[in-house]
Design an enzyme around this catalytic site. Structure first.
Site, PDB file in Angstrom:
ATOM      1  N   GLY A   1      65.401   2.284 123.216  1.00  0.00           N
ATOM      2  CA  GLY A   1      64.924   2.198 121.849  1.00  0.00           C
ATOM      3  C   GLY A   1      64.296   0.858 121.564  1.00  0.00           C
ATOM      4  CG  HIS A   2      61.793  -2.345 120.489  1.00  0.00           C
ATOM      5  ND1 HIS A   2      61.802  -3.293 119.489  1.00  0.00           N
ATOM      6  CD2 HIS A   2      61.451  -3.006 121.622  1.00  0.00           C
ATOM      7  CE1 HIS A   2      61.475  -4.477 120.006  1.00  0.00           C
ATOM      8  NE2 HIS A   2      61.263  -4.332 121.303  1.00  0.00           N
TER       9      HIS A   2
ATOM     10  CB  SER B   1      59.591  -5.883 117.095  1.00  0.00           C
ATOM     11  OG  SER B   1      59.267  -7.197 116.684  1.00  0.00           O
TER      12      SER B   1
END
Length: 466
Positions: A307-308, A67
């Site tokens: 972020g991710h 993702s």
């Protein structure tokens, strides 16, 4: 810059020493770590990419980023904003007039901004496989006409994979090209990426990681398949790359949207807009405190940080960016218990180079208090992927039964029953971890002493029964 280089060298060398030990301790077959500090890049790797073949990880190995892809999709959309082709606050139907959802009024009202910030409000885990052709995303979005609305657009955060597939379709329509081609043309090429692949057909050119899952009797084995459905590409189904190439993308966001050769990939205004909070999150502790346009925001850190994270079948990825320190750190993994490796390894890097502490992973109290009256929480909550039945037994203990539904992308998912204990106001936490995490259960939407309207576990799952 000399001091920064010295710090990076020392921190990187220490990370390279401890990485193999962490992988063994947490049963992770392989990992790649990348650190960008200023203009310097450090990468290291360890382990085995595929336990079925024994191929070892190298620094140019390609892992799925899951993702984290959503930040790439958001960047493609903001490029359209820069060109005046998209207005963030315009209804999505301005660009996709054929978009249909079960709630036509909501479908007509929701905006591009709401899709980007996961506040559009419709059920978001739609993983229908519509084939491997260039029309896969178009076909998927065309099936959304019966997808239910969970809440009014803009009212709440609920992580939404399907929303990013709609954004991917928007990109295709306005660019008049398949999403993967736009991704390569608008990001891979100007950023000079050398080890990036939009899907398995490109990934096979590289030294590629295979995801791993638990096997009966303990240990890990290769996952039964490599990628999720092609139709979910814009949400993170199969984009893969090396740690260095992911850092090149992060560097562009640190450099006001500029590529190393001076190409303006994204405007400074759009870079800033993507990092501005759009919606606050419940007290989940496994995600950020708020969400921007694509980026997850961690506003409780000593330095502003975005972020991710990403997960596919057997692979997990992590990216943290500290703009004020011009620092980006990524960890790419392919099985086991990657969250522990992330917190130990990336946590140390962020602490040493930016003075930033990661939020500790949530754990149940050593001596949990009794829940008391759990009637506001008791009931069944769910979507197409998962039902959660919350109950209280005669002894006052509260239980959460996870029931995978037919739309789950992981055929190995099984029903689980776990006990919940208090963590905070209207927040319970499992006594035992699920897939390595104690994911808090936040009960939201209560009025006075009434029942919760949603169970929030990153997704807002509506109450289905009392």
């Amino acid at each position: 810059m000399t001091d920064l280089q010295t710090d990076l060298s020392a921190v990187g060398a220490r990370a390279a020493r401890v990485l193999p030990e962490l992988l063994e301790r947490h049963d992770v077959p392989a990992a790649a770590l990348g650190i960008l500090l200023g203009d310097e890049v450090f990468t290291t790797s360890a382990g085995v990419l595929n336990l079925g073949t024994g191929v070892e990880a190298t620094d140019d190995s390609v892992f799925q980023i899951g993702s984290i892809t959503k930040v790439w999709t958001a960047t493609l959309v903001l490029q359209l904003v820069d060109e005046g082709l998209v207005d963030l606050d315009a209804p999505v139907r301005t660009y996709l007039p054929g978009l249909r959802l079960a709630d036509d009024e909501a479908a007509a009202a929701m905006t591009v901004r709401q899709l980007l910030s996961h506040t559009a409000g419709f059920e978001g885990d739609i993983f229908t496989d519509t084939g491997r052709g260039d029309d896969a995303i178009e076909k998927l979005v065309a099936t959304f006409d019966d997808v239910p609305q969970l809440f009014e657009p803009g009212a709440l955060f609920s992580y939404n994979n399907a929303g990013y597939c709609v954004l991917g379709r928007l990109v295709e329509v306005l660019r008049e090209k398949p999403y993967d081609e736009v991704l390569a043309e608008r990001l891979f090429t100007p950023l000079g990426l050398t080890h990036a692949a939009a899907g398995p057909y490109e990934a096979i050119r590289f030294r590629v990681a295979m995801g791993h899952v638990d096997k009966e009797g303990g240990g890990q084995e290769p996952a039964p398949f490599w990628a999720l459905a092609h139709s979910n590409g814009p949400a993170g189904a199969h984009l893969a790359m090396s740690a260095a190439d992911l850092l090149a993308f992060a560097r562009m966001h640190l450099d006001d949207g500029q590529a190393p050769d001076g190409t303006q990939v994204l405007s400074p205004a759009s870079v800033t807009a993507m990092q501005e909070a759009q919606v606050s999150l419940p007290d989940l502790r496994v995600m950020g405190t708020s969400w921007g346009l694509g980026w997850e925001l961690f506003e409780n850190a000593a330095e502003p940080m975005v972020g991710h994270d990403g997960n596919t079948v057997g692979q997990a990825s992590f990216l943290r960016v500290v703009p004020g320190r011009r620092l980006a750190v990524t960890l790419l993994t392919n099985g086991g218990q990657p969250y522990d490796v992330f917190h130990d390894l990336v946590g140390d890097v962020l602490r040493e180079l930016a003075g930033v502490e990661l939020t500790p992973l949530p754990t149940p109290p050593e001596s949990p208090e009794p829940v008391g009256d759990a009637s506001p929480y008791v009931g069944t909550y769910g979507n197409r992927v998962l039902h959660v039945v919350v109950s209280q037994d005669d002894d006052g203990r509260v239980w959460s039964e996870l029931q995978p539904q037919g739309a789950t992308p992981d055929p190995s998912s099984e029903a689980q029953r776990i006990e919940l204990v208090p963590l905070g106001p209207d927040v319970l936490v499992p006594l035992e971890p699920v897939q390595g995490l104690h994911i808090p259960h936040a009960f939201v939407g209560r009025e006075a002493d009434g029942p919760a309207r949603w169970l929030h576990i990153g997704r807002a799952m509506p109450r289905l029964t009392e």
